[in-house]
Design a protein around this motif. Structure first.
Motif, short mmCIF file in Angstrom:
data_model
loop_
_atom_site.label_atom_id
_atom_site.label_comp_id
_atom_site.label_asym_id
_atom_site.label_seq_id
_atom_site.Cartn_x
_atom_site.Cartn_y
_atom_site.Cartn_z
N ILE A 266 -7.31 -13.59 -13.89
CA ILE A 266 -6.88 -13.79 -15.28
C ILE A 266 -6.35 -12.51 -15.91
O ILE A 266 -5.54 -12.55 -16.84
CB ILE A 266 -8.00 -14.39 -16.17
N ASN A 267 -6.79 -11.35 -15.39
CA ASN A 267 -6.33 -10.08 -15.95
C ASN A 267 -5.26 -9.41 -15.09
O ASN A 267 -4.82 -8.30 -15.40
CB ASN A 267 -7.52 -9.13 -16.16
N ASN A 268 -4.84 -10.10 -14.02
CA ASN A 268 -3.74 -9.64 -13.18
C ASN A 268 -3.94 -8.18 -12.74
O ASN A 268 -3.09 -7.31 -12.94
CB ASN A 268 -2.41 -9.78 -13.93
N VAL A 269 -5.09 -7.93 -12.12
CA VAL A 269 -5.47 -6.58 -11.72
C VAL A 269 -4.88 -6.27 -10.34
O VAL A 269 -4.97 -7.10 -9.43
CB VAL A 269 -7.00 -6.42 -11.69
N SER A 270 -4.31 -5.10 -10.18
CA SER A 270 -3.74 -4.68 -8.90
C SER A 270 -4.84 -4.48 -7.87
O SER A 270 -5.93 -3.99 -8.19
CB SER A 270 -2.94 -3.38 -9.07
N VAL A 271 -4.52 -4.84 -6.62
CA VAL A 271 -5.53 -4.76 -5.57
C VAL A 271 -4.93 -4.17 -4.31
O VAL A 271 -3.74 -4.36 -4.01
CB VAL A 271 -6.14 -6.16 -5.28
N GLN A 272 -5.75 -3.43 -3.58
CA GLN A 272 -5.42 -2.96 -2.23
C GLN A 272 -6.52 -3.52 -1.32
O GLN A 272 -7.70 -3.31 -1.59
CB GLN A 272 -5.44 -1.44 -2.15
N TYR A 273 -6.12 -4.21 -0.27
CA TYR A 273 -7.12 -4.83 0.59
C TYR A 273 -7.65 -3.82 1.61
O TYR A 273 -6.89 -3.25 2.39
CB TYR A 273 -6.53 -6.05 1.30
N LEU A 274 -8.96 -3.61 1.57
CA LEU A 274 -9.58 -2.71 2.53
C LEU A 274 -9.37 -3.23 3.95
O LEU A 274 -9.48 -4.44 4.20
CB LEU A 274 -11.07 -2.57 2.26
N THR A 275 -9.09 -2.34 4.85
CA THR A 275 -8.89 -2.70 6.25
C THR A 275 -10.24 -2.75 6.97
O THR A 275 -11.26 -2.28 6.46
CB THR A 275 -7.99 -1.66 6.94
N GLU A 276 -10.20 -3.27 8.18
CA GLU A 276 -11.41 -3.35 9.01
C GLU A 276 -12.02 -1.98 9.23
O GLU A 276 -13.24 -1.83 9.31
CB GLU A 276 -11.03 -3.99 10.36
N GLU A 277 -11.16 -0.94 9.30
CA GLU A 277 -11.67 0.41 9.53
C GLU A 277 -12.55 0.89 8.37
O GLU A 277 -13.47 1.69 8.56
CB GLU A 277 -10.51 1.41 9.71
N TRP A 278 -12.25 0.41 7.16
CA TRP A 278 -12.97 0.89 5.97
C TRP A 278 -14.00 -0.11 5.45
O TRP A 278 -14.75 0.20 4.53
CB TRP A 278 -11.97 1.26 4.87
N HIS A 279 -14.01 -1.30 5.99
CA HIS A 279 -15.07 -2.26 5.66
C HIS A 279 -15.28 -3.14 6.88
O HIS A 279 -14.75 -4.24 6.97
CB HIS A 279 -14.71 -3.10 4.44
N HIS A 280 -16.03 -2.60 7.83
CA HIS A 280 -16.35 -3.36 9.04
C HIS A 280 -17.48 -4.32 8.71
O HIS A 280 -18.61 -3.91 8.45
CB HIS A 280 -16.74 -2.46 10.19
N PHE A 281 -17.17 -5.61 8.72
CA PHE A 281 -18.06 -6.67 8.29
C PHE A 281 -18.91 -7.12 9.48
O PHE A 281 -18.48 -7.95 10.29
CB PHE A 281 -17.20 -7.82 7.76
N MET A 282 -20.11 -6.55 9.63
CA MET A 282 -20.96 -6.86 10.78
C MET A 282 -21.92 -7.98 10.39
O MET A 282 -22.96 -7.75 9.79
CB MET A 282 -21.72 -5.61 11.22
N ASP A 283 -21.55 -9.19 10.75
CA ASP A 283 -22.30 -10.37 10.30
C ASP A 283 -22.75 -11.20 11.49
O ASP A 283 -23.85 -11.03 12.01
CB ASP A 283 -21.42 -11.17 9.35
#
Length: 314
Positions: A266-283
């Motif tokens: 709703i506030n149209n906020v700019s985003v950069q998507y973190l890559t796997e290198e910077w957010h390794h999702f170990m689930d």
């Protein structure tokens, strides 16, 4: 004192103030929720124990190591580090929250608190990196050098973990359904957006690792009309004439990531998507690629991360 010296002193004071404003910070949060306040929660993938119970035990067991990993990383890249815990400030915040919103669990209050802290820290710091306590830096690569936070919030999208097919949801609810899941948050945010006369299209962001600066935090405007938003969420949960089938409506709840995604739209906020290198999702799978900078151990397998870190002499 001469006029020249007086001006020089004023310039010096301004420079010091400016430097303090422009400094960067990493912060985290460790709240050991009392056992009687834990959410009833499904197990991690392939396990039988409640997520809440395992998280409480493993966080406490590895507390010293997790904290030291954060401290070492902040020291190595030359920024401040702050860890917030179950102190009087949190107790007061929790009491205020429960008095105002008694239907919201301690787990969710903790996650709202970390965003409250983000706004508090932005009064002093320009650039902020938030790390969940289970998110461990495993390299000395500087996050702030890699991600230009003037370009937008650096955050992971959970898009690959979301099922947007309405017809698949009955089986999802039967086997893996949880109000904490990315899929639940997608549908909850979609409902909120439609309630606000928007398309309903949304990303679901994982707020376990967030890089943000003061400008984009202000634009996010997270706390604006918060009470009104909670009332909308209550309505969506209880609406007997909901446009959503019951198995979708059961996924609706109160959580920080649903609101974060809503505010981004709703506030149209700019985003950069973190890559796997910077957010390794170990689930679901326990492994760490060689080029990883930050491991987010969703499954709380800290022993594996610690052994991997020591084996690689990092």
């Amino acid at each position: 004192m001469s006029l020249t010296n007086s001006i020089s002193l004023q310039d010096c004071i301004f420079s010091i103030a400016y430097f303090n404003i422009m400094t960067k910070v990493i912060y985290s949060l460790y709240i050991d929720i009392p056992e009687e306040e834990l959410d009833g929660c499904i197990p991690y993938y392939g396990e039988k124990e409640s997520k809440s119970i395992k998280t409480k035990r493993e966080m406490k067991k590895y507390y010293d190591w997790l904290k030291q990993m954060h401290i070492n990383y902040a020291r190595n890249i030359g920024v401040d580090y702050k860890l917030f815990e179950y102190d009087d400030d949190f107790k007061n915040y929790k009491k205020w929250f429960i008095d105002k919103y008694p239907e919201i669990t301690t787990y969710n209050i903790v996650n709202f608190y970390k965003i409250h802290l983000m706004y508090e820290l932005s009064k002093q710091y320009e650039d902020i990196l938030y790390l969940d306590f289970d998110a461990m830096p495993v390299s000395n690569n500087n996050f702030f050098d890699t991600w230009d936070l003037t370009k937008g919030i650096a955050i992971l999208t959970n898009k690959s973990h979301i099922d947007t097919n309405l017809h698949n949801m009955k089986s999802f609810m039967k086997y893996t359904g949880s109000v904490r899941s990315p899929t639940a948050k997608y549908w909850n945010c979609r409902a909120l957006l439609l309630e606000s006369n928007m398309s309903g299209k949304n990303e679901v962001y994982n707020t376990g690792i967030i890089g943000i600066n003061r400008y984009h935090l202000k634009k996010l405007n997270y706390w604006n009309k918060f009470e009104e938003l909670i009332q909308h969420m209550k309505f969506l949960i209880r609406d007997k004439n909901s446009m959503f089938p019951t198995h979708i409506q059961k996924l609706f709840g109160f959580d920080n990531e649903t609101i974060w995604s809503y505010k981004m739209e709703i506030n149209n906020v700019s985003v950069q998507y973190l890559t796997e290198e910077w957010h390794h999702f170990m689930d679901k799978w326990t492994y760490i690629p060689k080029n990883t900078n930050i491991v987010h151990a969703i499954n709380k397998n800290f022993k594996y991360v610690k052994d991997w870190y020591e084996k690689n002499n990092l």
